[in-house]
Design a protein around this motif. Structure first.
Motif, mmCIF file in Angstrom:
data_model
loop_
_atom_site.group_PDB
_atom_site.id
_atom_site.type_symbol
_atom_site.label_atom_id
_atom_site.label_comp_id
_atom_site.label_asym_id
_atom_site.label_seq_id
_atom_site.Cartn_x
_atom_site.Cartn_y
_atom_site.Cartn_z
ATOM 1 N N PHE A 222 49.506 48.054 53.510
ATOM 2 C CA PHE A 222 49.003 48.422 52.192
ATOM 3 C C PHE A 222 47.890 47.483 51.747
ATOM 4 N N MET A 223 46.882 47.332 52.651
ATOM 5 C CA MET A 223 45.758 46.453 52.345
ATOM 6 C C MET A 223 44.518 46.906 53.088
ATOM 7 N N TRP A 224 43.368 46.440 52.587
ATOM 8 C CA TRP A 224 42.105 46.662 53.246
ATOM 9 C C TRP A 224 41.747 45.382 53.974
ATOM 10 N N GLY A 225 41.061 45.508 55.108
ATOM 11 C CA GLY A 225 40.640 44.335 55.857
ATOM 12 C C GLY A 225 39.212 44.470 56.359
ATOM 13 N N TRP A 226 38.514 43.345 56.402
ATOM 14 C CA TRP A 226 37.124 43.287 56.865
ATOM 15 C C TRP A 226 37.115 43.388 58.384
ATOM 16 N N GLU B 152 32.220 47.396 44.025
ATOM 17 C CA GLU B 152 31.466 46.199 44.419
ATOM 18 C C GLU B 152 32.360 44.968 44.404
ATOM 19 N N TRP B 153 33.215 44.862 43.387
ATOM 20 C CA TRP B 153 34.150 43.735 43.331
ATOM 21 C C TRP B 153 35.060 43.764 44.558
ATOM 22 N N MET B 154 35.582 44.942 44.881
ATOM 23 C CA MET B 154 36.491 45.069 46.025
ATOM 24 C C MET B 154 35.814 44.643 47.326
ATOM 25 N N VAL B 155 34.610 45.135 47.565
ATOM 26 C CA VAL B 155 33.893 44.792 48.800
ATOM 27 C C VAL B 155 33.652 43.293 48.882
ATOM 28 N N GLU B 156 33.213 42.685 47.784
ATOM 29 C CA GLU B 156 32.965 41.241 47.780
ATOM 30 C C GLU B 156 34.248 40.446 48.010
ATOM 31 N N GLU B 157 35.323 40.885 47.393
ATOM 32 C CA GLU B 157 36.618 40.208 47.558
ATOM 33 C C GLU B 157 37.063 40.269 49.018
ATOM 34 N N ILE B 158 36.942 41.421 49.631
ATOM 35 C CA ILE B 158 37.352 41.592 51.033
ATOM 36 C C ILE B 158 36.422 40.802 51.947
ATOM 37 N N ARG B 159 35.134 40.830 51.669
ATOM 38 C CA ARG B 159 34.173 40.069 52.480
ATOM 39 C C ARG B 159 34.505 38.573 52.419
ATOM 40 N N PHE B 160 34.852 38.070 51.245
ATOM 41 C CA PHE B 160 35.140 36.652 51.055
ATOM 42 C C PHE B 160 36.499 36.255 51.643
ATOM 43 N N ARG B 161 37.540 37.049 51.341
ATOM 44 C CA ARG B 161 38.913 36.697 51.729
ATOM 45 C C ARG B 161 39.345 37.277 53.065
ATOM 46 N N GLY B 162 38.688 38.352 53.493
ATOM 47 C CA GLY B 162 39.083 39.001 54.736
ATOM 48 C C GLY B 162 39.999 40.187 54.522
ATOM 49 N N ILE B 163 40.825 40.122 53.474
ATOM 50 C CA ILE B 163 41.738 41.228 53.146
ATOM 51 C C ILE B 163 41.859 41.363 51.629
ATOM 52 N N LEU B 164 42.362 42.511 51.215
ATOM 53 C CA LEU B 164 42.709 42.728 49.808
ATOM 54 C C LEU B 164 43.920 43.645 49.780
#
Length: 85
Positions: free
Chosen positions: A79-83, A16-28
């Motif tokens: 090496f990142m996830w993106g929305w 949940e933290w990861m999804v919220e972080e990516i939703r807010f920042r666009g990437i993680l």
């Protein structure tokens, strides 16, 4: 049961933290995720893969896939996830 899990922290909370972080920042970035998870959720959610790199525990990845429902993609080169919406 690990110390982190007994403190009430779960793989779903990490995801949940990861999804919220990516939703807010666009990437993680992976290294940022590993550092944050290690510090705020604990080592129980990290493992070292066959290449010797820190990675997220299988249960975290499973929960992450359930939560993001295809709205987040892994960028293998960066090496990142993106929305992606």
């Amino acid at each position: 049961m690990s110390e982190e899990q007994s403190a009430g922290k779960t793989a779903k909370q990490v995801a949940e933290w990861m999804v919220e972080e990516i939703r807010f920042r666009g990437i993680l970035r992976q290294e940022e995720a590993i550092a944050h998870v290690r510090e705020h959720f604990g080592e129980a959610f990290i493992f070292v893969n066959e290449n010797g790199n820190a990675s997220l525990e299988k249960e975290v990845k499973k929960e992450f896939r359930k939560l993001n429902k295809g709205r987040i993609a892994w960028d293998r080169d960066g090496f990142m996830w993106g929305w992606i919406g």
